[in-house]
Scaffold this active site. Structure first.
Site, PDB file in Angstrom:
ATOM      1  N   LYS A  44    -110.582  30.347 -35.753  1.00  0.00           N
ATOM      2  CA  LYS A  44    -110.160  29.772 -34.479  1.00  0.00           C
ATOM      3  C   LYS A  44    -110.782  30.468 -33.266  1.00  0.00           C
ATOM      4  CE  LYS A  44    -107.243  26.764 -36.303  1.00  0.00           C
ATOM      5  NZ  LYS A  44    -107.409  25.318 -36.202  1.00  0.00           N
ATOM      6  N   ASP A  45    -111.341  31.657 -33.444  1.00  0.00           N
ATOM      7  CA  ASP A  45    -112.016  32.327 -32.323  1.00  0.00           C
ATOM      8  C   ASP A  45    -113.138  31.455 -31.765  1.00  0.00           C
ATOM      9  OD1 ASP A  45    -110.376  34.418 -32.936  1.00  0.00           O
ATOM     10  OD2 ASP A  45    -111.955  35.812 -33.520  1.00  0.00           O
TER      11      ASP A  45
END
Length: 452
Positions: A44-45
């Site tokens: 998700k970064d």
């Protein structure tokens, strides 16, 4: 000198790691896209940074603003890291089924966390979807991210994750397998890979309680399929705009139990300490065995790190409570093994009923054996207490012996499960086990059901 100017420059370029043990019966080469190497320990970064940069570019996110998002934890971590570097505040809304570790981690990086109930409709004002939107409207100078429908989510994976997989496999990838939640990863990666080779198959991992698989196969959004589930990070009770069903070739569903068991097995057999969705992805991969040949190169993406699940999938008590631990339970001794080192809770004949009620309430138990100086002489059950209380409101001030039932049957620790279950009835709610060392333990209906 070779260094990153800030932590955000370390996002991406994660390794491909071969799976060896769990996939030994598959004919193909299986490579995992190991996303825990990102600084926030999850895939998700990538999209968190992309969404922030796109919002900055078009003015939705202004200097000193507050970032608001509903998250299962990992998107929140990515957003929080970017917010720290770029100077924004964060308010994250989470469902109460998410692990405590995820909530604690977000607070540790300075975010405010609001926890909402899981078991409500998406349109319910208490749901984490609704609360996120409301906060976005109420908090001044704020930006509601909405990762489900934000096109920058999918864009991030089209621009980074997909090209990395293509280059790392030298264009030899034949299948991509990944758990589906917001849909950004599968749709972004899938779109890129199919643009390079339309024959690449894209498979989504879904969970029971989610609508994706049936909707993909029939076009029907079946609300009867929606119910609470334990698996984190995949499945939805909505259809996010980021899920591009045209890119996806198929879905397979994985049970909560299998996802949890394979999360543990990844750590113990592959040395891969990963999150719950990784266990689901591996089990789903094995379920798709018939779709692979010896010449295939299958890439499965692992979303996040196991440190966020130490109180859940990596806790055997938690696993046992949900019936996820495979145990060979055959006798009374097996049933009480997990607590036979603890003293049996009981109540004395001369104690007041109020004492027994308080003991049952504080310890959250439904049955108590009754003792006197000679041993077990009776029993106390919550249903009996309710019956007596309805006819006599002063029952709490009377001694237990006036309302106790018959004593529970006592069995040897070698008694078989079938024998014990026959002793449990509407009139008799428990059985005592003689451990042959002067100690006894209790077996209830709940213990029998758990063993089954």
């Amino acid at each position: 000198m070779n260094y990153a100017k800030n932590i955000l420059e370390t996002i991406g370029n994660t390794p491909l790691v071969k799976l060896n043990v769990l996939t030994k019966d598959l004919p193909c080469l299986v490579l995992s896209k190991y996303e825990t190497f990102n600084p926030g320990n999850s895939v998700k970064d990538r999209m968190a940074l992309q969404m922030i940069e796109d919002a900055e570019a078009d003015g939705r996110l202004k200097p000193g603003g507050t970032i608001i998002e509903g998250t299962s934890g990992n998107t929140g971590m990515g957003l929080a890291l970017a917010a720290i570097v770029k100077g924004y505040k964060c308010v994250f809304v989470m469902a109460d089924k998410q692990s405590k570790e995820k909530i604690d981690i977000l607070r540790a990086v300075g975010a405010e966390v609001v926890v909402c109930p899981t078991n409500v409709e998406p349109t319910d004002p208490r749901s984490y979807y609704s609360v996120s939107k409301r906060l976005g409207e109420e908090i001044p100078n704020s930006w509601y991210v909405n990762q489900y429908d934000n096109p920058s989510n999918c864009k991030a994976h089209y621009l980074s994750t997909g090209p990395e997989i293509w280059e790392q496999t030298e264009g030899k990838v034949t299948h991509f397998v990944v758990g589906v939640g917001t849909g950004g990863t599968i749709s972004g990666v899938g779109s890129y890979l199919k643009s390079k080779n339309p024959n690449i198959k894209i498979w989504g991992i879904d969970t029971y309680g989610s609508v994706f698989k049936k909707y993909h196969e029939t076009g029907i959004f079946d609300e009867n399929e929606i119910y609470p589930y334990i698996t984190e990070g995949i499945g939805e009770d909505i259809l996010p705009k980021n899920v591009n069903f045209d890119v996806i070739d198929g879905f397979t569903k994985v049970t909560d139990k299998d996802a949890a068991i394979f999360t543990q097995r990844l750590a113990k057999e592959e040395g891969m300490f990963l999150g719950n969705s990784a266990g689901a992805a591996v089990k789903g991969l094995l379920q798709l065995k018939e779709h692979f040949t010896k010449d295939d190169v299958v890439v499965v993406l692992f979303h996040d790190h196991g440190s966020r699940y130490v109180g859940k999938m990596f806790n055997n008590d938690w696993m046992r409570d949900r019936g996820f631990v495979e145990e060979d339970i055959k006798t009374a001794a097996d049933l009480v093994e997990s607590h036979n080192d603890k003293p049996l809770l009981s109540v004395q004949t001369e104690e007041l009923v109020s004492h027994a009620i308080e003991r049952m309430k504080s310890l959250k138990i439904s049955q108590l054996p009754v003792k006197d100086v000679n041993g077990f002489v009776g029993s106390l059950d919550e249903s009996v207490l309710i019956h007596h209380f309805m006819s006599d409101k002063n029952i709490a001030d009377k001694p237990v012996k006036e309302i106790m039932g018959k004593p529970y049957p006592v069995v040897k620790k070698s008694a078989k499960l079938e024998e014990i279950s026959k002793l449990i009835s509407k009139e008799n709610q428990a059985v005592l086990v003689d451990l042959e060392n002067g100690n006894h333990q209790i077996i209830t209906k709940y213990d029998i059901i758990s063993a089954i």
